[in-house]
Design an enzyme around this catalytic site. Structure first.
Site, mmCIF file in Angstrom:
data_model
loop_
_atom_site.group_PDB
_atom_site.id
_atom_site.type_symbol
_atom_site.label_atom_id
_atom_site.label_comp_id
_atom_site.label_asym_id
_atom_site.label_seq_id
_atom_site.Cartn_x
_atom_site.Cartn_y
_atom_site.Cartn_z
ATOM 1 N N PHE A 26 0.809 -1.228 0.000
ATOM 2 C CA PHE A 26 0.000 0.000 0.000
ATOM 3 C C PHE A 26 0.837 1.270 0.000
ATOM 4 O O PHE A 26 0.351 2.335 -0.344
ATOM 5 C CB PHE A 26 -0.933 0.014 1.232
ATOM 6 C CG PHE A 26 -0.254 0.467 2.491
ATOM 7 C CD1 PHE A 26 -0.114 1.826 2.776
ATOM 8 C CD2 PHE A 26 0.299 -0.445 3.388
ATOM 9 C CE1 PHE A 26 0.550 2.259 3.921
ATOM 10 C CE2 PHE A 26 0.949 -0.019 4.535
ATOM 11 C CZ PHE A 26 1.072 1.340 4.791
ATOM 12 N N LYS A 62 -1.327 -7.498 -9.202
ATOM 13 C CA LYS A 62 -2.279 -7.558 -8.071
ATOM 14 C C LYS A 62 -1.913 -6.411 -7.130
ATOM 15 O O LYS A 62 -1.040 -6.554 -6.282
ATOM 16 C CB LYS A 62 -2.145 -8.917 -7.377
ATOM 17 C CG LYS A 62 -3.370 -9.410 -6.643
ATOM 18 C CD LYS A 62 -3.856 -8.559 -5.502
ATOM 19 C CE LYS A 62 -3.011 -8.608 -4.259
ATOM 20 N NZ LYS A 62 -3.458 -7.601 -3.253
ATOM 21 N N SER A 120 5.412 -6.911 3.256
ATOM 22 C CA SER A 120 5.986 -7.265 4.557
ATOM 23 C C SER A 120 6.806 -8.556 4.468
ATOM 24 O O SER A 120 6.601 -9.377 3.567
ATOM 25 C CB SER A 120 4.864 -7.432 5.578
ATOM 26 O OG SER A 120 4.046 -8.514 5.182
ATOM 27 N N CYS A 155 9.356 2.075 3.144
ATOM 28 C CA CYS A 155 10.170 0.913 3.525
ATOM 29 C C CYS A 155 11.583 1.363 3.854
ATOM 30 O O CYS A 155 12.329 0.661 4.520
ATOM 31 C CB CYS A 155 10.190 -0.123 2.415
ATOM 32 S SG CYS A 155 11.128 0.412 1.003
HETATM 33 P P1 NAD Z 1 1.624 -6.595 3.083
HETATM 34 O O1 NAD Z 1 2.642 -7.660 3.131
HETATM 35 O O2 NAD Z 1 0.540 -6.594 4.111
HETATM 36 O O3 NAD Z 1 0.872 -6.618 1.664
HETATM 37 C C1 NAD Z 1 1.584 -6.704 0.467
HETATM 38 C C2 NAD Z 1 0.733 -7.473 -0.549
HETATM 39 O O4 NAD Z 1 0.520 -8.792 -0.069
HETATM 40 C C3 NAD Z 1 -0.634 -6.844 -0.775
HETATM 41 O O5 NAD Z 1 -0.909 -6.846 -2.158
HETATM 42 C C4 NAD Z 1 -1.571 -7.750 -0.002
HETATM 43 O O6 NAD Z 1 -2.833 -7.868 -0.593
HETATM 44 C C5 NAD Z 1 -0.875 -9.096 -0.027
HETATM 45 N N1 NAD Z 1 -1.142 -9.888 1.186
HETATM 46 C C6 NAD Z 1 -1.453 -9.417 2.432
HETATM 47 N N2 NAD Z 1 -1.612 -10.446 3.294
HETATM 48 C C7 NAD Z 1 -1.403 -11.580 2.589
HETATM 49 C C8 NAD Z 1 -1.413 -12.975 2.929
HETATM 50 N N3 NAD Z 1 -1.695 -13.376 4.168
HETATM 51 N N4 NAD Z 1 -1.128 -13.853 1.970
HETATM 52 C C9 NAD Z 1 -0.840 -13.450 0.718
HETATM 53 N N5 NAD Z 1 -0.822 -12.153 0.338
HETATM 54 C C10 NAD Z 1 -1.104 -11.223 1.252
HETATM 55 O O7 NAD Z 1 2.422 -5.205 3.073
HETATM 56 P P2 NAD Z 1 1.825 -3.739 3.181
HETATM 57 O O8 NAD Z 1 1.355 -3.515 4.585
HETATM 58 O O9 NAD Z 1 0.902 -3.453 2.056
HETATM 59 O O10 NAD Z 1 3.154 -2.877 2.923
HETATM 60 C C11 NAD Z 1 4.043 -2.511 3.932
HETATM 61 C C12 NAD Z 1 5.219 -3.463 4.000
HETATM 62 O O11 NAD Z 1 5.894 -3.505 2.747
HETATM 63 C C13 NAD Z 1 6.273 -3.043 5.003
HETATM 64 O O12 NAD Z 1 6.753 -4.179 5.665
HETATM 65 C C14 NAD Z 1 7.364 -2.427 4.145
HETATM 66 O O13 NAD Z 1 8.653 -2.445 4.710
HETATM 67 C C15 NAD Z 1 7.293 -3.309 2.948
HETATM 68 N N6 NAD Z 1 7.884 -2.652 1.782
HETATM 69 C C16 NAD Z 1 9.108 -3.081 1.378
HETATM 70 C C17 NAD Z 1 9.719 -2.472 0.289
HETATM 71 C C18 NAD Z 1 11.075 -2.916 -0.176
HETATM 72 O O14 NAD Z 1 11.456 -2.556 -1.277
HETATM 73 N N7 NAD Z 1 11.817 -3.677 0.607
HETATM 74 C C19 NAD Z 1 9.059 -1.436 -0.390
HETATM 75 C C20 NAD Z 1 7.805 -1.035 0.059
HETATM 76 C C21 NAD Z 1 7.219 -1.663 1.143
#
Ligand code: NAD
Length: 503
Positions: free
Chosen positions: A155, A179, A232, A287
């Site tokens: 997000f 997605k 995450s 991030c």
């Molecule tokens: P998230 O992991 O909750 O969601 C990411 C994606 O995974 C979304 O599209 C979501 O729909 C999907 N998802 C959520 N729960 C799931 C599950 N149980 N099974 C399968 N798919 C699932 O992450 P978020 O809260 O949207 O984003 C924040 C996180 O992203 C933070 O941890 C941040 O550090 C990380 N991030 C990392 C980078 C990087 O380049 N390292 C960049 C941006 C964000």
């Protein structure tokens, strides 16, 4: 979840058509500054998701052979369309995600740079050739597209991260299923519309919406060859394991705990400004946000001035001129951040600036939390171990730079880090010893431009190759080596020998 029909619905993109989902499962997209419901997003049915993959598979048959110049020109046009629509895109992004309008433009701009890079695909996707590897024999490589690839995005950068993925995947000759985050898919969809306007043909880019079920389908589907994930660590690890067990390529960019070290010889005012911006900008939901600062030696006395800088930041809705810190994405995120602050106090960290429950005129319902600073944080505390993903900065102390480096290298995450100093020798020692992907020297958020690849160490990244830059061309292509010999017309009756003799 809601089934209301009164608000606009976010569409799926299947085979070039924006279609209404037939699902019964929907989620609200909410403005985090006001709680206004902006749209509803579907959790696509299995049938719809399979149709998206089938359309991408069919489109691949022709797209893979589309001349490289024709592919590049689409991205030349696309970058122009993004520039022309920047203000509209930023307004959508701010409404659904909460970040300030300048930050929203930054989010789009960092994605736009990857689109510009994709327009250079001609030089990026060239193979290698070695002439006369044996008598009359040449060997060369082809970098061929894989087929249908998929991307799953978080997000916090709903423009930049989708643009990390589909432009390079498509430019290299693949077709794609995106997605987006179900929390803020609207700016992503506007970018997708512009991609079609720029000339991406039907089926080459498809979008499905949903949560865990959609992600699992992408990891399992036999027609999908590669999965790119940003989010995450918990979800990313699941995606990596599931996709690779199914024989797919995967790259997962994941969670973070980014530390800065401040040496006493650093330029004080520049450093404090940088720390405040990196810790609290975008409400700490980057991030690469700075979540820990380690003050070394005499720099430990700078804490009161850092607190004053943090206090001077303006908390407000992203649309308000002059706002520095917008709301966090959801009520759930606000509860989580607030509860981690309470835990920090309970576990003995000293709360030197408490940003909870700020008064934000005109936005009483918003998910606001202001800059928050803990001093005396130790590595055992939850506030240090967990990724807070809010405007919360942990301050730690060290007697020497080596002590600080050891602390950073012992953290499970290795996404970004920075050192503030005027000493070239200290900077060089730091870059050699630190085990973190993105390293900044007097640069607090060292996200690389697309000439390089984003990376990460330890729990921040799984998979060898990063998104964008040169590495992503390798990620989205299969290398074929061709060894070639041509017989002269008059050369007859060679030996019965299938190997090439090297001389
Ligand atoms: P998230 O992991 O909750 O969601 C990411 C994606 O995974 C979304 O599209 C979501 O729909 C999907 N998802 C959520 N729960 C799931 C599950 N149980 N099974 C399968 N798919 C699932 O992450 P978020 O809260 O949207 O984003 C924040 C996180 O992203 C933070 O941890 C941040 O550090 C990380 N991030 C990392 C980078 C990087 O380049 N390292 C960049 C941006 C964000």
């Amino acid at each position: 979840m809601t089934t209301s029909n009164a608000i606009p619905s976010v569409k799926l993109l299947i085979n070039g058509e924006f279609v209404e989902s037939r699902t019964s499962q929907w989620r609200d997209v909410v403005n985090p500054a006001t709680q206004e419901v902006l749209a509803r997003v579907p959790f696509a049915t299995t049938e719809e998701m399979n149709a998206a993959v089938a359309s991408a598979k069919e489109a691949f048959k022709t797209w893979r052979k589309t001349p490289i110049g024709a592919r590049a020109r689409i991205f030349l046009k696309y970058q122009q369309l993004i520039r022309e629509n920047m203000k509209e895109l930023a307004a959508i992004l701010t409404a659904e995600q909460g970040k300030t309008l300048p930050d929203a433009e930054g989010d789009i701009f960092r994605g736009l740079e990857v689109v510009e890079h994709a327009a250079n695909i001609g030089t990026l996707q060239m193979g290698e050739l070695a002439n006369n590897v044996a008598g009359g024999v040449d060997t060369y490589t082809l970098l061929q597209p894989l087929g249908v690839c998929a991307g799953i995005t978080p997000f916090n950068f709903p423009a930049m991260i989708p643009l990390w993925m589909f432009p390079m995947a498509i430019a290299t000759g693949n077709t794609f299923i995106l997605k987006p985050s179900e929390q803020d898919p609207m700016v992503t969809m506007r970018l997708v519309e512009l991609a079609l306007e720029a000339g991406v043909p039907p089926g080459v880019l498809n979008v499905i919406h949903g949560g865990a079920d959609a992600v699992n389908l992408l990891c399992d589907h036999p027609d999908i060859k590669a999965v790119s994930f940003v989010g995450s660590t918990k979800v990313g690890t699941h995606v990596y394991n599931r996709a690779t067990l199914n024989g797919k390529r995967a790259q997962c960019m994941m969670g973070a705990k980014n530390h800065a070290i401040v040496l006493p010889d650093a330029n004080k005012q520049q450093t404090l400004n940088n720390l405040a911006g990196a810790a609290f900008g975008a409400a700490g939901q980057r991030c690469m946000a700075l979540s820990v600062v380690i003050l070394v030696g005499e720099a430990q006395a700078w804490l009161p001035e850092l607190v004053e800088k943090a206090k001077s930041l303006k908390i407000g809705a992203g649309v308000e001129p002059g706002a520095d810190v917008g709301p966090v994405i959801s009520c759930a995120a606000l509860d989580r951040v607030s509860s981690l602050i309470a835990t920090g106090e309970r576990e003995g960290a000293r709360l030197v600036l408490d940003g909870r429950n700020p008064e934000v005129s005109g936005y009483a319902q918003g998910n606001f939390v202001g800059p928050t600073i803990f001093d005396g944080v130790t590595a055992e505390m939850s506030i240090y171990r967990e990724e807070v993903f809010g405007p919360v900065l942990c301050v730690m102390h060290a007697a020497t730079m080596n002590e600080a480096i050891a602390l950073i290298n012992a953290n499970p995450n290795g996404n970004g880090t920075a050192l503030f100093t005027r000493s070239g020798a200290a900077a060089r020692h730091f870059q050699e010893e630190i085990d973190v992907g993105q390293v900044g020297i007097n640069v607090p958020i060292p996200v690389p431009v697309p000439l390089f690849s984003f990376t990460g160490s330890r729990a921040s990244k799984l998979g060898d190759l990063g998104p964008y830059g040169k590495q992503v061309v390798q990620f989205y292509t299969q290398t074929k080596t061709v060894t070639q010999r041509w017989f002269d017309e008059d050369e007859v009756g060679g030996a019965v020998n299938t190997t090439i003799t090297l001389k």
